[in-house]
Design an enzyme around this catalytic site. Structure first.
Site, PDB file in Angstrom:
ATOM      1  N   SER A 212       7.746   8.338 -11.412  1.00  0.00           N
ATOM      2  CA  SER A 212       7.322   9.534 -10.692  1.00  0.00           C
ATOM      3  C   SER A 212       8.524  10.087  -9.928  1.00  0.00           C
ATOM      4  O   SER A 212       9.199   9.354  -9.209  1.00  0.00           O
ATOM      5  CB  SER A 212       6.170   9.171  -9.751  1.00  0.00           C
ATOM      6  OG  SER A 212       5.885  10.254  -8.906  1.00  0.00           O
TER       7      SER A 212
ATOM      8  N   THR B 103      -4.159   7.569   8.847  1.00  0.00           N
ATOM      9  CA  THR B 103      -4.068   7.592  10.310  1.00  0.00           C
ATOM     10  C   THR B 103      -2.925   8.460  10.840  1.00  0.00           C
ATOM     11  O   THR B 103      -2.842   8.689  12.048  1.00  0.00           O
ATOM     12  CB  THR B 103      -3.847   6.158  10.848  1.00  0.00           C
ATOM     13  OG1 THR B 103      -2.656   5.638  10.232  1.00  0.00           O
ATOM     14  CG2 THR B 103      -5.026   5.256  10.520  1.00  0.00           C
TER      15      THR B 103
ATOM     16  N   ALA C 178      -8.315   3.504   2.834  1.00  0.00           N
ATOM     17  CA  ALA C 178      -7.391   4.032   1.830  1.00  0.00           C
ATOM     18  C   ALA C 178      -7.144   5.513   2.075  1.00  0.00           C
ATOM     19  O   ALA C 178      -8.017   6.225   2.567  1.00  0.00           O
ATOM     20  CB  ALA C 178      -7.994   3.833   0.437  1.00  0.00           C
ATOM     21  N   GLY C 179      -5.950   5.966   1.710  1.00  0.00           N
ATOM     22  CA  GLY C 179      -5.623   7.394   1.742  1.00  0.00           C
ATOM     23  C   GLY C 179      -4.802   7.675   0.502  1.00  0.00           C
ATOM     24  O   GLY C 179      -3.642   7.266   0.426  1.00  0.00           O
ATOM     25  N   HIS C 180      -5.408   8.301  -0.485  1.00  0.00           N
ATOM     26  CA  HIS C 180      -4.740   8.528  -1.766  1.00  0.00           C
ATOM     27  C   HIS C 180      -4.476  10.021  -1.942  1.00  0.00           C
ATOM     28  O   HIS C 180      -5.412  10.826  -1.915  1.00  0.00           O
ATOM     29  CB  HIS C 180      -5.601   7.976  -2.916  1.00  0.00           C
ATOM     30  CG  HIS C 180      -5.764   6.480  -2.853  1.00  0.00           C
ATOM     31  ND1 HIS C 180      -6.496   5.759  -3.758  1.00  0.00           N
ATOM     32  CD2 HIS C 180      -5.249   5.566  -1.991  1.00  0.00           C
ATOM     33  CE1 HIS C 180      -6.447   4.466  -3.456  1.00  0.00           C
ATOM     34  NE2 HIS C 180      -5.700   4.326  -2.371  1.00  0.00           N
TER      35      HIS C 180
ATOM     36  N   GLN D 221      -5.114  -0.113  -1.145  1.00  0.00           N
ATOM     37  CA  GLN D 221      -4.182  -0.966  -0.414  1.00  0.00           C
ATOM     38  C   GLN D 221      -3.128  -1.537  -1.384  1.00  0.00           C
ATOM     39  O   GLN D 221      -2.843  -0.910  -2.379  1.00  0.00           O
ATOM     40  CB  GLN D 221      -4.906  -2.092   0.340  1.00  0.00           C
ATOM     41  CG  GLN D 221      -5.744  -1.636   1.523  1.00  0.00           C
ATOM     42  CD  GLN D 221      -7.080  -1.032   1.151  1.00  0.00           C
ATOM     43  OE1 GLN D 221      -7.873  -1.638   0.456  1.00  0.00           O
ATOM     44  NE2 GLN D 221      -7.356   0.164   1.606  1.00  0.00           N
TER      45      GLN D 221
ATOM     46  N   ASP E  66      12.916  10.007  -6.455  1.00  0.00           N
ATOM     47  CA  ASP E  66      13.649  11.145  -5.885  1.00  0.00           C
ATOM     48  C   ASP E  66      13.996  10.947  -4.410  1.00  0.00           C
ATOM     49  O   ASP E  66      14.945  11.564  -3.917  1.00  0.00           O
ATOM     50  CB  ASP E  66      12.819  12.434  -6.043  1.00  0.00           C
ATOM     51  CG  ASP E  66      11.419  12.276  -5.448  1.00  0.00           C
ATOM     52  OD1 ASP E  66      10.652  11.429  -5.951  1.00  0.00           O
ATOM     53  OD2 ASP E  66      11.110  12.975  -4.460  1.00  0.00           O
TER      54      ASP E  66
ATOM     55  N   ARG F  83       0.062   7.565  11.133  1.00  0.00           N
ATOM     56  CA  ARG F  83       1.093   6.755  11.791  1.00  0.00           C
ATOM     57  C   ARG F  83       2.369   6.751  10.947  1.00  0.00           C
ATOM     58  O   ARG F  83       2.294   6.747   9.714  1.00  0.00           O
ATOM     59  CB  ARG F  83       0.621   5.294  11.921  1.00  0.00           C
ATOM     60  CG  ARG F  83      -0.506   5.091  12.894  1.00  0.00           C
ATOM     61  CD  ARG F  83      -0.974   3.640  12.885  1.00  0.00           C
ATOM     62  NE  ARG F  83      -1.633   3.280  11.643  1.00  0.00           N
ATOM     63  CZ  ARG F  83      -2.071   2.053  11.359  1.00  0.00           C
ATOM     64  NH1 ARG F  83      -1.899   1.067  12.216  1.00  0.00           N
ATOM     65  NH2 ARG F  83      -2.677   1.803  10.219  1.00  0.00           N
TER      66      ARG F  83
ATOM     67  N   LYS G 128       8.448   7.695  -6.452  1.00  0.00           N
ATOM     68  CA  LYS G 128       9.310   8.177  -5.363  1.00  0.00           C
ATOM     69  C   LYS G 128      10.796   7.900  -5.586  1.00  0.00           C
ATOM     70  O   LYS G 128      11.556   7.703  -4.629  1.00  0.00           O
ATOM     71  CB  LYS G 128       8.816   7.628  -4.010  1.00  0.00           C
ATOM     72  CG  LYS G 128       7.342   8.005  -3.746  1.00  0.00           C
ATOM     73  CD  LYS G 128       6.886   7.760  -2.341  1.00  0.00           C
ATOM     74  CE  LYS G 128       7.107   8.941  -1.435  1.00  0.00           C
ATOM     75  NZ  LYS G 128       6.294   8.910  -0.206  1.00  0.00           N
TER      76      LYS G 128
ATOM     77  N   GLY H 273       0.811  -1.212   0.000  1.00  0.00           N
ATOM     78  CA  GLY H 273       0.000   0.000   0.000  1.00  0.00           C
ATOM     79  C   GLY H 273       0.846   1.265   0.000  1.00  0.00           C
ATOM     80  O   GLY H 273       2.082   1.208   0.150  1.00  0.00           O
ATOM     81  N   ASP H 274       0.194   2.409  -0.248  1.00  0.00           N
ATOM     82  CA  ASP H 274       0.837   3.728  -0.234  1.00  0.00           C
ATOM     83  C   ASP H 274       1.960   3.858  -1.258  1.00  0.00           C
ATOM     84  O   ASP H 274       2.955   4.558  -1.038  1.00  0.00           O
ATOM     85  CB  ASP H 274       1.362   4.056   1.180  1.00  0.00           C
ATOM     86  CG  ASP H 274       0.268   3.992   2.207  1.00  0.00           C
ATOM     87  OD1 ASP H 274      -0.874   4.351   1.873  1.00  0.00           O
ATOM     88  OD2 ASP H 274       0.536   3.587   3.356  1.00  0.00           O
TER      89      ASP H 274
ATOM     90  N   LYS I 211      -0.481   5.443  -5.627  1.00  0.00           N
ATOM     91  CA  LYS I 211      -1.531   5.124  -6.607  1.00  0.00           C
ATOM     92  C   LYS I 211      -2.371   6.360  -6.964  1.00  0.00           C
ATOM     93  O   LYS I 211      -2.681   6.588  -8.121  1.00  0.00           O
ATOM     94  CB  LYS I 211      -2.464   4.029  -6.050  1.00  0.00           C
ATOM     95  CG  LYS I 211      -1.752   2.723  -5.741  1.00  0.00           C
ATOM     96  CD  LYS I 211      -2.677   1.716  -5.098  1.00  0.00           C
ATOM     97  CE  LYS I 211      -3.114   2.078  -3.692  1.00  0.00           C
ATOM     98  NZ  LYS I 211      -2.056   2.032  -2.659  1.00  0.00           N
TER      99      LYS I 211
END
Ligand code: GDP
Ligand code: IMO
Ligand code: MG
Length: 430
Positions: free
Chosen positions: A414, A301, A40-42, A224, A333, A303, A331, A13-14, A17
């Site tokens: 990216s 969250t 999810a946190g997009h 996820q 970079d 965290r 990522k 995850g993370d 996306k």
């Protein structure tokens, strides 16, 4: 056939996306969330402005249809918070958002059960997002879930809610020694959403089929990552849905022949939030670098995310589980300035060498030691670079090495959080 693409996370995850979905949406007619929920946190960064989406598809900033399909477990308060947030940013929602009649609803008692269960597990806790995802999917499989369409007959809805929450309260009080929830208050709150949500609700399978028939491209937004899949992940330290590409079929009601490409998203390293095995986790200086430079904090969250090197053994498993056709590397970079960069290519488990991800328990996986291939780092920043030839030669070598280890092409790289920071090597829509 239209060039429909399933975008999935090929790690834990993370992977980035959301950013990639926003980018690819420009060439699509519709974007669809097909599993998971507001766990999810997009994240999208558009002209410096950051938006984190939990439920609404990450294509919403473009002029496309955004679909929340049947595989998603729906928390209505989060949906309306998100709609308000987007409206404040000047993004129009009406006529663009479509939600399946069949989405199972998440209620406060699912959230209370999720948290009570985690508390009881103590040191064996999964480290869930506390959003009620597990209990909501449990109810779906147990055939007692309440669907979104059930809300439009108030009397029947209250009857169903009463029965469901009676069961939840029984568990909360008698098994978890926790406080029961007020059914009437939940019923009132949820019925207050009914008229507001109604305009968005439809048979999304039929809607997506009509887009397919017009030969337009659909983007399927995974949430996820593969290693968190309920069947194929590091069980029991997983989420409660199928996160693999196949879920795009069951989670929308389209058949397996309606998809063309599967784009696997990988970070140039690995992160994981919550508990569970993570063979390449590194707590040394390089791990600290990845967390700090990558700003690795959970988008849902807050965290801190655990960090480690790229794990090709796990990603190769993802290729199998998703039939990944192409990769996007994010990522890159974040590796700028590291002297050495490692990729795990095998695991050593008690002297036995595994070249593919071993089918062993999570407890045993924790004892696997990764065997690394080392690469020279680079000093010149890659941040914001949009042309492959402008990358330092060591970064180019690193990317080619990943392609060679995975035997797949990287079509997109990216190089920063902003929607503009990309190297596009191949256009999957043409
Ligand atoms: P998702 O859940 O897969 O959509 O990923 P998240 O949004 O949870 O986490 C990815 C984080 O990395 C977000 O903060 C993004 O803004 C950020 N991000 C995405 N791509 C890049 C990149 O290429 N470079 C950097 N430095 N950050 C990125
Ligand atoms: P995106 O879509 C990373 C993790 C949780 C926990 C486990 C189970 O942003 O990549 P759950 O609340 O689903 O029952 O938690 O799964 N998890 C995620 N980790 N990214 C996510 O989503 C996640 N969604 C759930 O941290 O370990
Ligand atoms: Mg995320």
């Amino acid at each position: 056939m239209a060039n429909s693409i399933i975008v999935i996370g090929a790690q834990w995850g993370d992977e980035g996306k959301g950013k990639i979905i926003d980018l690819l949406t420009r060439q699509s007619t519709a974007v669809v969330r097909f599993q998971g929920g507001h766990n999810a946190g997009h994240t999208l960064v558009i002209e410096g402005d950051e938006t984190i989406l939990h439920l609404i598809p990450s294509g919403i900033f473009n002029d496309v249809d955004c679909v929340i399909a049947n595989g998603v477990v729906l928390h209505l308060p989060t949906l309306f918070d998100e709609i308000t947030l987007l409206q404040k940013k000047g993004v129009s929602i009406d006529h663009k958002l479509h939600i399946s009649t069949l989405c199972p609803l998440i209620f406060p008692s699912h959230i209370a059960l999720d948290n009570a269960k985690e508390k009881t597990l103590g040191s064996k806790a999964i480290g869930t997002t506390g959003r009620g995802i597990g209990p909501a999917y449990e109810d779906k499989v147990a055939r007692r879930a309440i669907h979104l369409s059930d809300m439009f007959d108030a009397e029947r809805f209250l009857e169903q809610l009463n029965r469901l929450m009676e069961f939840h309260n029984f568990l909360l009080v008698n098994y978890y020694n926790a406080k029961p929830l007020d059914v009437l208050a939940v019923g009132d709150e949820w019925l207050s959403y009914a008229d507001k949500v109604k305009p968005y609700v439809k048979d999304t399978a039929l809607f997506l089929d009509s887009i397919n028939n017009s030969n337009a491209s659909i983007l399927f937004e995974g949430a996820q990552g593969t290693m968190l899949d309920i069947d194929h992940g590091t069980y029991p330290y997983v989420t409660s849905s199928n996160t693999v590409a196949g879920a795009a079929s069951t989670g929308t009601g389209l058949g397996p022949r309606d998809f063309k490409h599967v784009l696997g998203i990988i970070k140039a390293y690995t992160t994981r939030v919550g508990s569970g095995p993570f063979p390449t986790e590194t707590q040394d200086e390089s791990g600290e670098h990845l967390g700090r430079v990558g700003v690795e904090f959970g988008a849902t969250t807050g965290r801190p995310r655990r960090c480690g090197w790229l794990d090709a053994v796990a990603v190769k498993k993802s290729i199998i589980n998703n039939s990944i056709s192409h990769f996007c590397l994010t990522k890159l970079d974040v590796l700028d300035g590291l002297e050495k960069i490692s990729i795990a290519v095998e695991y050593d488990y008690n002297g036995k060498i595994f070249t593919s991800f071993p089918s062993i328990s999570s407890d045993e996986l924790k004892r696997c030691k990764p065997i690394y291939r080392e690469f020279k780092g680079w000093e010149q920043p890659t941040s914001g670079i949009r042309n492959f030839r402008d990358l330092p030669i060591e970064a180019q070598d690193y990317i080619h090495a990943i392609e060679s280890i995975l035997s797949k092409k990287i079509v997109l790289i990216s190089t920063g959080p902003d929607r503009k920071d990309n190297i596009i090597l191949e256009d999957l829509f043409t």
